[in-house]
Design a protein around this motif. Sequence first.
Motif, PDB file in Angstrom:
ATOM      1  N   TYR A 133      60.037 -70.918  21.768  1.00  0.00           N
ATOM      2  CA  TYR A 133      59.833 -71.204  23.183  1.00  0.00           C
ATOM      3  C   TYR A 133      61.071 -71.838  23.801  1.00  0.00           C
ATOM      4  O   TYR A 133      61.385 -71.593  24.971  1.00  0.00           O
ATOM      5  CB  TYR A 133      58.614 -72.109  23.375  1.00  0.00           C
ATOM      6  CG  TYR A 133      57.312 -71.417  23.049  1.00  0.00           C
ATOM      7  CD1 TYR A 133      56.787 -70.462  23.899  1.00  0.00           C
ATOM      8  CD2 TYR A 133      56.625 -71.694  21.867  1.00  0.00           C
ATOM      9  CE1 TYR A 133      55.591 -69.820  23.605  1.00  0.00           C
ATOM     10  CE2 TYR A 133      55.442 -71.052  21.560  1.00  0.00           C
ATOM     11  CZ  TYR A 133      54.938 -70.106  22.423  1.00  0.00           C
ATOM     12  OH  TYR A 133      53.764 -69.460  22.108  1.00  0.00           O
ATOM     13  N   ARG A 134      61.775 -72.642  23.043  1.00  0.00           N
ATOM     14  CA  ARG A 134      62.998 -73.245  23.575  1.00  0.00           C
ATOM     15  C   ARG A 134      64.065 -72.190  23.802  1.00  0.00           C
ATOM     16  O   ARG A 134      64.904 -72.334  24.695  1.00  0.00           O
ATOM     17  CB  ARG A 134      63.495 -74.342  22.623  1.00  0.00           C
ATOM     18  CG  ARG A 134      62.552 -75.533  22.559  1.00  0.00           C
ATOM     19  CD  ARG A 134      63.159 -76.718  21.845  1.00  0.00           C
ATOM     20  NE  ARG A 134      63.307 -76.517  20.409  1.00  0.00           N
ATOM     21  CZ  ARG A 134      62.320 -76.629  19.527  1.00  0.00           C
ATOM     22  NH1 ARG A 134      61.090 -76.910  19.947  1.00  0.00           N
ATOM     23  NH2 ARG A 134      62.543 -76.469  18.243  1.00  0.00           N
ATOM     24  N   THR A 135      64.035 -71.129  22.999  1.00  0.00           N
ATOM     25  CA  THR A 135      64.978 -70.028  23.211  1.00  0.00           C
ATOM     26  C   THR A 135      64.561 -69.183  24.403  1.00  0.00           C
ATOM     27  O   THR A 135      65.376 -68.857  25.271  1.00  0.00           O
ATOM     28  CB  THR A 135      65.060 -69.152  21.954  1.00  0.00           C
ATOM     29  OG1 THR A 135      65.468 -69.946  20.842  1.00  0.00           O
ATOM     30  CG2 THR A 135      66.055 -68.024  22.153  1.00  0.00           C
ATOM     31  N   ILE A 136      63.278 -68.838  24.463  1.00  0.00           N
ATOM     32  CA  ILE A 136      62.778 -67.990  25.545  1.00  0.00           C
ATOM     33  C   ILE A 136      63.017 -68.635  26.914  1.00  0.00           C
ATOM     34  O   ILE A 136      63.431 -67.972  27.870  1.00  0.00           O
ATOM     35  CB  ILE A 136      61.273 -67.714  25.344  1.00  0.00           C
ATOM     36  CG1 ILE A 136      61.070 -66.816  24.119  1.00  0.00           C
ATOM     37  CG2 ILE A 136      60.651 -67.087  26.587  1.00  0.00           C
ATOM     38  CD1 ILE A 136      59.634 -66.691  23.686  1.00  0.00           C
ATOM     39  N   ARG A 176      58.364 -55.759  11.009  1.00  0.00           N
ATOM     40  CA  ARG A 176      58.159 -54.793  12.094  1.00  0.00           C
ATOM     41  C   ARG A 176      58.131 -55.522  13.422  1.00  0.00           C
ATOM     42  O   ARG A 176      57.562 -56.604  13.538  1.00  0.00           O
ATOM     43  CB  ARG A 176      56.834 -54.049  11.886  1.00  0.00           C
ATOM     44  CG  ARG A 176      56.354 -53.202  13.056  1.00  0.00           C
ATOM     45  CD  ARG A 176      55.051 -52.497  12.714  1.00  0.00           C
ATOM     46  NE  ARG A 176      54.442 -51.853  13.873  1.00  0.00           N
ATOM     47  CZ  ARG A 176      53.473 -52.376  14.615  1.00  0.00           C
ATOM     48  NH1 ARG A 176      52.985 -53.573  14.287  1.00  0.00           N
ATOM     49  NH2 ARG A 176      52.981 -51.728  15.648  1.00  0.00           N
ATOM     50  N   SER A 177      58.769 -54.954  14.423  1.00  0.00           N
ATOM     51  CA  SER A 177      58.674 -55.493  15.783  1.00  0.00           C
ATOM     52  C   SER A 177      58.335 -54.348  16.720  1.00  0.00           C
ATOM     53  O   SER A 177      58.840 -53.231  16.582  1.00  0.00           O
ATOM     54  CB  SER A 177      59.981 -56.173  16.208  1.00  0.00           C
ATOM     55  OG  SER A 177      61.074 -55.290  16.109  1.00  0.00           O
ATOM     56  N   VAL A 178      57.463 -54.634  17.680  1.00  0.00           N
ATOM     57  CA  VAL A 178      56.967 -53.611  18.593  1.00  0.00           C
ATOM     58  C   VAL A 178      58.074 -53.194  19.547  1.00  0.00           C
ATOM     59  O   VAL A 178      58.829 -54.022  20.062  1.00  0.00           O
ATOM     60  CB  VAL A 178      55.757 -54.154  19.373  1.00  0.00           C
ATOM     61  CG1 VAL A 178      55.290 -53.154  20.424  1.00  0.00           C
ATOM     62  CG2 VAL A 178      54.618 -54.473  18.412  1.00  0.00           C
ATOM     63  N   GLY A 179      58.185 -51.885  19.780  1.00  0.00           N
ATOM     64  CA  GLY A 179      59.190 -51.381  20.705  1.00  0.00           C
ATOM     65  C   GLY A 179      58.946 -51.862  22.122  1.00  0.00           C
ATOM     66  O   GLY A 179      57.826 -52.192  22.508  1.00  0.00           O
ATOM     67  N   SER A 180      59.993 -51.910  22.917  1.00  0.00           N
ATOM     68  CA  SER A 180      59.896 -52.432  24.276  1.00  0.00           C
ATOM     69  C   SER A 180      60.604 -51.507  25.256  1.00  0.00           C
ATOM     70  O   SER A 180      61.675 -50.977  24.964  1.00  0.00           O
ATOM     71  CB  SER A 180      60.514 -53.831  24.364  1.00  0.00           C
ATOM     72  OG  SER A 180      60.577 -54.277  25.702  1.00  0.00           O
ATOM     73  N   GLU A 181      59.992 -51.333  26.421  1.00  0.00           N
ATOM     74  CA  GLU A 181      60.624 -50.587  27.507  1.00  0.00           C
ATOM     75  C   GLU A 181      61.429 -51.507  28.413  1.00  0.00           C
ATOM     76  O   GLU A 181      62.034 -51.040  29.372  1.00  0.00           O
ATOM     77  CB  GLU A 181      59.553 -49.863  28.331  1.00  0.00           C
ATOM     78  CG  GLU A 181      58.889 -48.704  27.598  1.00  0.00           C
ATOM     79  CD  GLU A 181      59.862 -47.590  27.250  1.00  0.00           C
ATOM     80  OE1 GLU A 181      60.801 -47.361  28.014  1.00  0.00           O
ATOM     81  OE2 GLU A 181      59.673 -46.962  26.195  1.00  0.00           O
ATOM     82  N   ALA A 182      61.424 -52.785  28.096  1.00  0.00           N
ATOM     83  CA  ALA A 182      62.164 -53.749  28.912  1.00  0.00           C
ATOM     84  C   ALA A 182      62.704 -54.871  28.041  1.00  0.00           C
ATOM     85  O   ALA A 182      62.340 -56.031  28.207  1.00  0.00           O
ATOM     86  CB  ALA A 182      61.265 -54.307  30.006  1.00  0.00           C
ATOM     87  N   PRO A 183      63.585 -54.568  27.084  1.00  0.00           N
ATOM     88  CA  PRO A 183      64.132 -55.634  26.236  1.00  0.00           C
ATOM     89  C   PRO A 183      64.937 -56.619  27.073  1.00  0.00           C
ATOM     90  O   PRO A 183      65.581 -56.240  28.050  1.00  0.00           O
ATOM     91  CB  PRO A 183      65.015 -54.871  25.243  1.00  0.00           C
ATOM     92  CG  PRO A 183      65.342 -53.573  25.915  1.00  0.00           C
ATOM     93  CD  PRO A 183      64.158 -53.248  26.768  1.00  0.00           C
ATOM     94  N   THR A 222      65.366 -61.285  27.213  1.00  0.00           N
ATOM     95  CA  THR A 222      65.662 -62.599  26.657  1.00  0.00           C
ATOM     96  C   THR A 222      65.141 -62.776  25.240  1.00  0.00           C
ATOM     97  O   THR A 222      65.723 -63.533  24.451  1.00  0.00           O
ATOM     98  CB  THR A 222      65.085 -63.688  27.579  1.00  0.00           C
ATOM     99  OG1 THR A 222      65.652 -63.537  28.884  1.00  0.00           O
ATOM    100  CG2 THR A 222      65.400 -65.076  27.065  1.00  0.00           C
ATOM    101  N   GLU A 223      64.048 -62.092  24.885  1.00  0.00           N
ATOM    102  CA  GLU A 223      63.511 -62.234  23.525  1.00  0.00           C
ATOM    103  C   GLU A 223      64.520 -61.807  22.468  1.00  0.00           C
ATOM    104  O   GLU A 223      64.451 -62.234  21.305  1.00  0.00           O
ATOM    105  CB  GLU A 223      62.214 -61.425  23.374  1.00  0.00           C
ATOM    106  CG  GLU A 223      62.375 -59.926  23.209  1.00  0.00           C
ATOM    107  CD  GLU A 223      62.627 -59.179  24.516  1.00  0.00           C
ATOM    108  OE1 GLU A 223      62.770 -57.941  24.484  1.00  0.00           O
ATOM    109  OE2 GLU A 223      62.683 -59.842  25.580  1.00  0.00           O
ATOM    110  N   LEU A 224      65.511 -60.988  22.849  1.00  0.00           N
ATOM    111  CA  LEU A 224      66.526 -60.543  21.890  1.00  0.00           C
ATOM    112  C   LEU A 224      67.445 -61.692  21.469  1.00  0.00           C
ATOM    113  O   LEU A 224      68.006 -61.670  20.375  1.00  0.00           O
ATOM    114  CB  LEU A 224      67.357 -59.404  22.488  1.00  0.00           C
ATOM    115  CG  LEU A 224      66.584 -58.144  22.890  1.00  0.00           C
ATOM    116  CD1 LEU A 224      67.543 -57.105  23.455  1.00  0.00           C
ATOM    117  CD2 LEU A 224      65.818 -57.580  21.703  1.00  0.00           C
ATOM    118  N   VAL A 225      67.598 -62.684  22.325  1.00  0.00           N
ATOM    119  CA  VAL A 225      68.417 -63.849  21.973  1.00  0.00           C
ATOM    120  C   VAL A 225      67.789 -64.576  20.795  1.00  0.00           C
ATOM    121  O   VAL A 225      68.481 -65.059  19.896  1.00  0.00           O
ATOM    122  CB  VAL A 225      68.563 -64.793  23.190  1.00  0.00           C
ATOM    123  CG1 VAL A 225      69.349 -66.041  22.804  1.00  0.00           C
ATOM    124  CG2 VAL A 225      69.236 -64.070  24.343  1.00  0.00           C
TER     125      VAL A 225
END
Length: 620
Positions: free
Chosen positions: A150-153, A493-500, A502-505
């Motif tokens: 959460y601190r990253t997000i 496994r991570s769910v694919g995203s159509e809008a990657p 901030t979660e990538l950080v």
Amino acid sequence: MRGLIVGMLFGACFPAWSAHAYAQFGDIKYPPGFQHFDYVNPKAPKGGEISLVPPTRLSNFDKYNPFTLKGSAPPSLVGLVFETLLTGTLDEPTTAYGLLAEDVAVAPDRLSVVFRLHPAARFSNGDPVLATDVKHSFDRLVSKESAPQYRTIFGEVRGATILGERTIRFDFKRVNAELPLIVGGLPVFSRQWGMEKGKAKPLDQIVTDMPIGSGPYRVGKVSFGRDITYERDPHYWAKDLNVRRGLFNFDRITYKIYKDNTAQLEAFKAGEFDYIQAFIAREWARAYSGKQFDSGQLIKKELKHGNAGDFQGFQFNTRRDKFKDPRVREAIGLAMDFEWLNRQLFYNAYTRVRGYFVASDFEATGKPGADELALLEPLRAQLPPEVFTQDVPQPPVTSLDPASGRTLRDNLRRARALLAEAGWTYRDGALRNAKGEAFTIEFLDNSGSMGRIVTPFARNLEKLGIAVNYKVIDFAILQKRMDVFDFEVISSRSVGSEAPGTELVERFGSKAADIEGSGNVIGIKSSAVDTLLDKVISAQTRPELVASVRALDRVLRFGHYVVPHWYGGVHRVAFRAGRFEQPAVTPRYYQPESWITSTWWATETNREALYRRMAAGKAN
């Protein structure tokens, strides 16, 4: 403020939109005053029940607080019990509509957003949802009392300021078109949650206190650590709101938890629960069969979707010295024979994962184009020259044709050469480094399902002199070891995203690599990756986002941080016949579990059966 037009906030390239919603790139589908989402049945009857199993590896739960690092919370607690300021849809990737907030306005300088809360919003205890609750939730989640992600997000959020009883402003550290969506996704809980003798406990000391959320369900009957039932709140404040109309129709949603896949599937066939999602092709082809399927009592379906492909692979812990060299990681990947696995084990049901954003607009292909080069050129000194001159790496392919140059033998020969370049040579019966240390790999798994994959993979690695240990442990233990980075190789496994965004950080950023419990389990520390992540989260248009994510995908793939697995283009599900109905329209982007629990509804027979049981229970 209702109906406020906040257009031109992002310059002439963005259209105006009304404050009932926010779109990262200005593309709002549903107008002000819309009646319901297209993929729901607004007249769906309420009642009945559904029982299912979590799609994750969860084997137990020991707390009711999903926001802290220690322990495991029950499945779907966040989505059913807690709500957010804005809610996304299943047919738009970068737009969210007002839920707890009826009004959203972004400042002209794009450095803040103001939410006005819906006056009808209520928590399950009857208290109104106020700005003080929103600020309390934000402050707790960005503190060290919460899980570190959460601190990253929320890392780009400067703070939250209460402007009125139902008005709150979030200030940003810099311009980022995604940030209003990020804070709009803040889970809000009552400041009364965790109160003890008039004093609030720290968030990480709230463990078994019953959650106080504003969602459509409350925690009902619980067999602690095993099963949990969520009961629909008859006084749910948003049941007639347009973003909730036709949604959350079951009176009861029960999750049952089993120790392993075999017990779970047999329990499904025995009638212990109603719905299951299959992730193993062999089981789908062979075990989802029998008299009940033949008679139509149980239905199995392959559901089409428009989601980006999920990422799945064996992930290296690059904090370990033996995995620090990308040549070593690439060599290990060369020993996986996916084509053999697909033929022999998967019934040719899968396609190989190529990168981190497979089957989406964000997947890197070929050599970098002009838009990617504009981002990569300033990083040339930090990147291998191949990034600029070669096609993006693809997983190795094996052929049965000896003349192809792509047989398993050919791949192992290339792997041996890479290992030698990295200082690992075969001698004294093992692959050893200059110190004489033998190369070993430990694969951790919690379900045992990866054993049939690791076994042939291990045989190929042993041909290189690498000794493999495959270890099955309980999910809770695996999760703890992942949290503290005490592993060598795990399957993830991570769910694919159509809008990657901030979660990538949190997944790939250098800072996250040193934070226990973060998503950067690989331990990636790269200034080039950090720079590209910065470009991702500061993208102001979708073309900018596409270019920055493709460049990121390219750089990560040249790092060979994972051994890619496989993905399927359908959701494989099975459910009990005669108990459920579904809307006529299927959304483009969805995960089956949340789609079913939120938009399906119970048949009349299902509803009547529940009412009879409830009446019998009251009579007793």
